[in-house]
Design a protein around this motif. Structure first.
Motif, PDB file in Angstrom:
ATOM      1  N   THR A 141       0.825  -1.211   0.000  1.00 24.69           N
ATOM      2  CA  THR A 141       0.000   0.000   0.000  1.00 24.69           C
ATOM      3  C   THR A 141       0.855   1.256   0.000  1.00 24.69           C
ATOM      4  O   THR A 141       0.595   2.209  -0.747  1.00 24.69           O
ATOM      5  CB  THR A 141      -0.933   0.009   1.219  1.00 24.69           C
ATOM      6  OG1 THR A 141      -1.731  -1.174   1.201  1.00 24.69           O
ATOM      7  CG2 THR A 141      -1.830   1.230   1.214  1.00 24.69           C
ATOM      8  N   ARG A 192       0.583   3.766  -3.143  1.00 22.93           N
ATOM      9  CA  ARG A 192      -0.254   4.935  -2.897  1.00 22.93           C
ATOM     10  C   ARG A 192       0.485   6.127  -2.297  1.00 22.93           C
ATOM     11  O   ARG A 192      -0.090   7.219  -2.239  1.00 22.93           O
ATOM     12  CB  ARG A 192      -1.423   4.551  -1.991  1.00 22.93           C
ATOM     13  CG  ARG A 192      -2.373   3.595  -2.665  1.00 22.93           C
ATOM     14  CD  ARG A 192      -3.653   3.429  -1.878  1.00 22.93           C
ATOM     15  NE  ARG A 192      -4.682   2.911  -2.756  1.00 22.93           N
ATOM     16  CZ  ARG A 192      -5.544   3.657  -3.424  1.00 22.93           C
ATOM     17  NH1 ARG A 192      -5.497   4.968  -3.307  1.00 22.93           N
ATOM     18  NH2 ARG A 192      -6.452   3.118  -4.201  1.00 22.93           N
ATOM     19  N   LEU A 251      -6.010  -3.104  -0.928  1.00 26.35           N
ATOM     20  CA  LEU A 251      -7.185  -3.883  -1.312  1.00 26.35           C
ATOM     21  C   LEU A 251      -8.425  -3.397  -0.568  1.00 26.35           C
ATOM     22  O   LEU A 251      -9.521  -3.327  -1.142  1.00 26.35           O
ATOM     23  CB  LEU A 251      -6.937  -5.368  -1.041  1.00 26.35           C
ATOM     24  CG  LEU A 251      -8.053  -6.337  -1.441  1.00 26.35           C
ATOM     25  CD1 LEU A 251      -8.479  -6.130  -2.886  1.00 26.35           C
ATOM     26  CD2 LEU A 251      -7.604  -7.778  -1.215  1.00 26.35           C
ATOM     27  N   GLU A 254      -9.685  -0.366  -2.436  1.00 25.72           N
ATOM     28  CA  GLU A 254     -10.368  -0.685  -3.688  1.00 25.72           C
ATOM     29  C   GLU A 254     -11.769  -1.225  -3.420  1.00 25.72           C
ATOM     30  O   GLU A 254     -12.721  -0.913  -4.141  1.00 25.72           O
ATOM     31  CB  GLU A 254      -9.544  -1.695  -4.494  1.00 25.72           C
ATOM     32  CG  GLU A 254      -8.224  -1.154  -5.020  1.00 25.72           C
ATOM     33  CD  GLU A 254      -8.420   0.061  -5.914  1.00 25.72           C
ATOM     34  OE1 GLU A 254      -9.372   0.063  -6.727  1.00 25.72           O
ATOM     35  OE2 GLU A 254      -7.624   1.008  -5.804  1.00 25.72           O
ATOM     36  N   GLU A 309      -8.462  10.068  -3.601  1.00 21.92           N
ATOM     37  CA  GLU A 309      -9.831   9.547  -3.676  1.00 21.92           C
ATOM     38  C   GLU A 309     -10.792  10.413  -2.860  1.00 21.92           C
ATOM     39  O   GLU A 309     -11.946  10.621  -3.268  1.00 21.92           O
ATOM     40  CB  GLU A 309      -9.871   8.096  -3.201  1.00 21.92           C
ATOM     41  CG  GLU A 309      -9.238   7.090  -4.147  1.00 21.92           C
ATOM     42  CD  GLU A 309      -7.721   7.089  -4.078  1.00 21.92           C
ATOM     43  OE1 GLU A 309      -7.102   6.444  -4.931  1.00 21.92           O
ATOM     44  OE2 GLU A 309      -7.156   7.735  -3.166  1.00 21.92           O
TER      45      GLU A 309
END
Length: 304
Positions: free
Chosen positions: A99, A103, A223, A226, A245
């Motif tokens: 992650t 990200r 995950l 998502e 996001e």
């Protein structure tokens, strides 16, 4: 000191029980191996092998010496490997979680390369082991929620923060005013390596004894994110991994409560390599980059 080349020939012949096989392994002739062994025997003043036709067997002195020769050669190989990995031409080996790599770190690496074009680096992600790999890593970005051993040093990047995120569609289905207890009835997404995140957040919200919760367990925050974007549930995050996001409103905060987690995010490296030029350059640059981003964010927020 016994001659080094003779040690290599002796070790191979003793391990393979054959001068011919040792010659093939070392890309030498059978005669050369025989000469090396004879040179070593002359140096030590004793026979190391019993010649039995095409095969050989160690004498008692040979068995004793073989253990020392093997250990010495293994030590030299290990030392040479360390020097090659840490030498001026070696890559800086960066380790972090999937992650963080996807990200948070990967967008920054181009800036580091621009600032330090002389440093090549490789990035490795940890999927099964969650702690610093001292043998195969130069520097790591990790979540630190324990006392560090004396062999490691850490420089704090930012504090761990817990906050839930979900898709706008899930938020729209809730009442206009959402409380922490409202999340208890929703499908929650838990990261298996961080089983206390949800419990700690509910505790910070004043819910000490949460009832049995419905979890979908995944192995990474990436995950979980998502799945939250897809509307599969509410994910609990720890760290600044969903800013884009949230800005684009692909994700929203169902409850405006950010709780302090049990640890901090930090850059780690071995204490005995604290003065390594590449390690110091990356650690200094990363800490400065985080501070600069924090300052920019403060200016933007103050202007709202």
């Amino acid at each position: 000191m016994p001659p080094l080349n003779a040690l290599k020939g002796f070790e191979a012949a003793a391990r393979l029980r054959s001068f011919r096989k040792a010659a093939d392994e070392l890309n030498l002739t059978h005669v050369a191996i025989s000469h090396q062994v004879r040179q070593l025997e002359d140096d030590l003043g004793c026979a190391l092998f019993l010649r039995e036709g095409r095969s050989v067997a160690l004498t008692e002195e040979g068995r004793v010496f073989y253990d020392y020769a093997r250990q010495a050669l293994e030590t030299l190989v290990t030392g040479a490997g360390i020097i090659r990995r840490h030498g001026p031409e070696a890559d800086l080996r960066i380790e972090t979680y999937v992650t963080v790599a996807i990200r948070w770190l990967s967008p920054r690496l181009s800036r580091f390369h621009a600032a330090h074009p002389e440093i090549n680096f490789s990035l490795n992600t940890r999927r099964t082991e969650w702690w610093f790999d001292e043998a195969n890593t130069d520097i790591a970005i990790m979540y630190v929620d324990r006392d560090l051993p004396g062999s490691l040093r850490a420089r704090r990047l930012f504090e761990g923060t817990l906050y839930p995120v979900c898709s706008p569609s899930i938020l729209a289905a809730l009442s206009p005013v959402v409380t922490p207890s409202d999340l208890l009835g929703l499908p929650l997404i838990e990261v298996s390596s961080a089983p206390n995140d949800w419990r700690d957040w509910f505790r910070a919200a004043g819910i000490e004894n949460a009832p049995a919760l419905r979890y979908t367990k995944v192995d990474t925050y990436a995950l979980a994110l998502e799945m939250a974007i897809a509307g599969a549930g509410v994910a609990m995050l720890n760290g600044p991994f969903a800013e884009e996001e949230l800005r684009r409103r692909e994700l929203v905060l169902p409850v405006d409560l950010v709780a302090r987690s049990r640890g901090d995010w930090a850059v780690l490296y071995r204490a005995d390599r604290e003065r390594d030029r590449k390690i110091r350059a990356f650690a200094d640059w990363l800490v400065a980059d985080v501070e600069a981003e924090r300052a920019r964010s403060a200016v933007v927020n103050s202007g709202r």
